[in-house]
Each structure stands twice: as structure tokens, then as C-alpha cells.
Design a protein around this motif. Structure first.
Motif, mmCIF file in Angstrom:
data_model
loop_
_atom_site.group_PDB
_atom_site.id
_atom_site.type_symbol
_atom_site.label_atom_id
_atom_site.label_comp_id
_atom_site.label_asym_id
_atom_site.label_seq_id
_atom_site.Cartn_x
_atom_site.Cartn_y
_atom_site.Cartn_z
ATOM 1 N N LEU A 1 7.768 3.409 4.668
ATOM 2 C CA LEU A 1 8.174 2.298 3.814
ATOM 3 C C LEU A 1 9.615 1.886 4.095
ATOM 4 O O LEU A 1 9.942 0.691 4.111
ATOM 5 N N ASN A 2 10.477 2.859 4.338
ATOM 6 C CA ASN A 2 11.875 2.532 4.642
ATOM 7 C C ASN A 2 12.026 1.875 6.008
ATOM 8 O O ASN A 2 12.932 1.060 6.205
ATOM 9 N N LYS A 3 11.159 2.213 6.941
ATOM 10 C CA LYS A 3 11.191 1.529 8.235
ATOM 11 C C LYS A 3 10.932 0.040 8.052
ATOM 12 O O LYS A 3 11.561 -0.806 8.700
ATOM 13 N N LEU B 39 0.825 -1.208 0.000
ATOM 14 C CA LEU B 39 0.000 0.000 0.000
ATOM 15 C C LEU B 39 0.863 1.263 0.000
ATOM 16 O O LEU B 39 0.579 2.227 -0.734
ATOM 17 N N LYS B 40 1.908 1.261 0.841
ATOM 18 C CA LYS B 40 2.794 2.426 0.891
ATOM 19 C C LYS B 40 3.505 2.618 -0.446
ATOM 20 O O LYS B 40 3.630 3.744 -0.945
ATOM 21 N N LEU B 41 3.972 1.505 -1.012
ATOM 22 C CA LEU B 41 4.658 1.597 -2.294
ATOM 23 C C LEU B 41 3.705 2.099 -3.384
ATOM 24 O O LEU B 41 4.080 2.891 -4.244
ATOM 25 N N SER B 42 2.447 1.664 -3.334
ATOM 26 C CA SER B 42 1.442 2.126 -4.294
ATOM 27 C C SER B 42 1.214 3.627 -4.183
ATOM 28 O O SER B 42 1.138 4.334 -5.201
ATOM 29 N N ASP B 43 1.115 4.144 -2.944
ATOM 30 C CA ASP B 43 0.926 5.588 -2.743
ATOM 31 C C ASP B 43 2.127 6.382 -3.280
ATOM 32 O O ASP B 43 1.956 7.436 -3.910
ATOM 33 N N ILE B 44 3.324 5.865 -3.007
ATOM 34 C CA ILE B 44 4.530 6.563 -3.452
ATOM 35 C C ILE B 44 4.623 6.568 -4.972
ATOM 36 O O ILE B 44 4.950 7.591 -5.593
ATOM 37 N N MET B 45 4.313 5.438 -5.585
ATOM 38 C CA MET B 45 4.371 5.370 -7.046
ATOM 39 C C MET B 45 3.312 6.275 -7.681
ATOM 40 O O MET B 45 3.572 6.922 -8.703
#
Length: 377
Positions: A262-264, A229-235
């Protein structure tokens, strides 16, 4: 500098020797005929001798170099066809022996239009209606008053002035058109470079994140859905908002917060992250800009340290701008060069905020601090 000019001039003469010789012969022939025809526009008895000599020298040099240029660029028949108009004008002036010859002025105008069409065809086609209308008006004025008794005293100077001014305006308009084209070209190039710099920010981040996501998926970790989900928001932000010229600072901060979360998950180690925000003023900022120092903090700091890694971030706003500071620890041996990230940041700042930003970096053996102030008004 003088030696360099001499070298360039010598090289130019050697490489264009044939064209210069042929152009010189044709220009001499044209001016000999023009001399015997009594002059074209400026008559020797109508102006003082120094002015007449200066006009003739300048006209000869212009005609010579123009002919040489045209001969080097175009087939000979086109060049002879255009300058044949000038030659015919001189012949008509000399042999017809008619006061205010009705052929000379139209042929001179057609000659100039032909030269313009050969040298600057795109410009001529772009403004052909204005050019034809302007010179058509000159020819019309000439034919309206050429038979009047006071033409030489009252109307010939008007025709001469109109021709000189119209030619000068045409040259100025062409110069402006070229300047505008060059400015747009530079702007397009800057936009392309800026887009390229934007696209350089995140590739290795996405690659590493997908590798981590693969590992979590294999382990059937509960963190995998949250990471997706976090990766989707960032992309989504990178692809859509990242293409905008400016975004609201609050949206950039939301992107940074997703990036941190996401990095955490990625690093799976204890990292002390402090994020101070004080944004009473709503400013806009270039997207995916202040995330670059944060990306470097994770890459050169968190990745290199086994323990006690920290990142401190501060973003504040005033009525005139934005202030950003990031501080992190690192292993000295890991920071050997400034890297493409910082170079990317400096280039984008120079392009987007010229003379409106201040970037400062301080380093010790284990602490790296970057501060950036941007004027938005």
C-alpha cells in the motif's frame, strides 16, 4: 524522612483534632468501665502483668483511633450505637455479677461486627454469611460450655483464642481482598493503556492513505481499486486481529506485506525494499507491534528522501523467540526526536514482554537501524 513524618502527623492532628478529642473521651470512658468490670476477654489474673498491660495499651489505642475514624466518616448516632454495645457489655459484666456472663461475649462480637460493617461495608456484605457463621459458632460454643465447672480452665481460653484468630483471619482476608482488587485494577488499567497505545498506531497512516486514494480516484487511476483492497485488508486486520492479545507471526507478516504494498502505491517513488523471512518456528506475537518501526521508516526515511530510499527488513525465529531488524536511510535533519511511534513501541514492549525483550537502536548521519528480540517461551 523523620521531619516529613512529623509534618504529616502534625497536619493529621490539626485536621482531625475534634474527632481525636471526642474519640479519646469515649475510649477513656469505655476503658474505665471495662477496668471496673474486671476486663472483657483477657483477665488480669489470667496472664502475666506485662502482657496484660500491653494488651490494654494496644486495645485503648485501637479503640481511640477507630472511634476517631468512625466519627470523622459517619453520623454520631451510628458510632454511639456501635460502641454502645461495648459499653453495655461492660455494664452487664460489672453489675450482673454472673459467672461467665451470657451477655458480654455476644455484645462484644456484635460490637466487632458493627465496627467492621461501618469501616469495610462492601467486604462485610461480600462475606457476611461466613462472618455470621463464624461468630455464631463462637457464641454457640460459649453457651454450650459456660455452665460447666471447668469452663474457666478449659473452655474460656478456647473462646478467647477463637475470637482472636477469627478477627485476625478477617483482617488478613480483608487485606488479601484489597490486594486482589488493586491487582485487578492495575491489570484493567494496563489493558486500557495498551488498547490506547494500539489505537495510536495508525490514525495518520489511514488519513494520508485516504487522501492519496482521493487523488487516485480523481485521476481515475487504475491503481485505485488495488489500493482500496489493500486498505480494506489492513483495516480488517487492525480492527479485528488488532484487538487480540496475540496473533500468529505469519498473520503479522501478511499484514506487514500489505502495508508495504500500500505504501508503494502511496509514495509513487522508487523505493528499494528487501524483506527477508526465515520463520521455521510458529510463534505468536502481540499484534500491530513490529509494524511501528516500519511505519517510522516510511515516514522519516522514504518521505524525506527524493531518491535512493531503501528499507531492509529481517524477521527470523528460533525455538525460543523472534528476532526483528529494520534498516533504512534518511535525511539527518528530519530525525530530531524519537517521536511517539518509538515511544509507543517501548511502552507496549514493557507492558507485554517485561524482561523478555531487547530493543537496540543505532544511528549514523544517514542510516537508522533498529533490532528487536523477543522471548516467547
Amino acid at each position: 524522612m523523620i521531619m516529613r513524618m512529623k509534618t504529616h502527623l502534625t497536619s493529621f492532628i490539626k485536621s482531625n483534632y475534634r474527632e481525636l478529642v471526642i474519640g479519646g473521651i469515649l475510649a477513656s470512658a469505655i476503658f474505665i468501665v471495662g477496668h471496673f468490670s474486671g476486663g472483657f476477654i483477657v483477665r488480669p489474673d489470667s496472664v502475666v502483668l506485662p502482657f496484660y498491660m500491653g494488651i490494654n495499651i494496644f486495645s485503648f489505642l485501637f479503640c481511640w483511633l477507630t472511634l476517631a475514624l468512625l466519627i470523622s466518616k459517619f453520623p454520631m448516632y451510628k458510632v454511639l450505637g456501635v460502641f454502645g454495645l461495648l459499653f453495655l457489655g461492660a455494664i452487664a459484666e460489672y453489675f450482673m455479677n454472673i459467672p461467665n456472663n451470657p451477655i458480654t461475649i455476644p455484645l462484644l462480637i456484635l460490637f466487632w461486627m458493627g465496627v467492621s460493617y461501618l469501616i469495610i461495608p462492601k467486604f462485610f456484605k461480600k462475606y457476611q454469611i461466613a462472618i455470621i457463621f463464624t461468630y455464631g459458632a463462637v457464641i454457640t460454643y460459649f453457651f454450650m460450655f459456660r455452665r460447666t465447672s471447668n469452663y474457666a480452665e478449659d473452655h474460656h481460653p478456647v473462646v478467647t483464642t477463637f475470637l482472636i484468630v477469627s478477627i485476625s483471619m478477617m483482617i488478613v482476608l480483608w487485606a488479601y481482598d484489597r490486594w486482589k482488587w488493586l491487582t485487578n485494577l492495575r491489570a484493567d488499567k494496563a489493558k486500557a493503556e495498551l488498547m490506547l497505545l494500539k489505537n495510536q498506531v495508525n490514525p495518520h497512516f489511514f488519513f494520508n492513505t485516504l487522501n492519496n486514494l482521493y487523488g487516485l480516484a480523481v485521476e481515475k487511476s487504475e491503481k485505485a481499486p488495488a489500493m482500496i483492497l489493500k486498505l480494506s485488508d489492513i483495516m480488517r486486520y487492525t480492527i479485528y486481529d488488532g484487538n487480540a492479545d496475540y496473533v500468529y507471526l505469519k498473520d503479522e507478516i501478511a499484514y506487514i506485506e500489505d502495508y508495504i504494498e500500500l505504501n508503494k502505491i502511496r509514495y509513487q517513488k522508487k523505493v528499494e525494499i528487501t524483506f527477508i523471512k526465515d520463520i521455521p518456528y510458529s510463534h505468536k506475537i502481540a499484534p500491530i507491534l513490529i509494524v511501528i518501526p516500519l511505519e517510522n521508516a516510511f515516514k522519516h526515511g522514504v518521505e524525506s528522501l527524493m531518491e535512493n530510499a531503501f528499507i531492509k527488513i529481517e524477521i527470523t525465529t528460533t525455538n525460543s523467540g523472534i528476532f526483528f531488524r529494520i534498516k533504512n536511510n534518511y535525511e539527518f535533519k528530519e530525525l530530531k526526536s524519537k517521536g511517539i511511534g518509538l515511544e509507543n513501541l517501548q511502552k507496549r514492549l514493557a507492558m507485554i514482554y517485561p524482561n523478555k525483550h531487547k530493543l537496540e537502536i543505532t544511528k549514523t548521519e544517514d542510516i537508522y537501524e533498529l533490532s528487536l528480540s523477543i522471548k516467547t517461551t
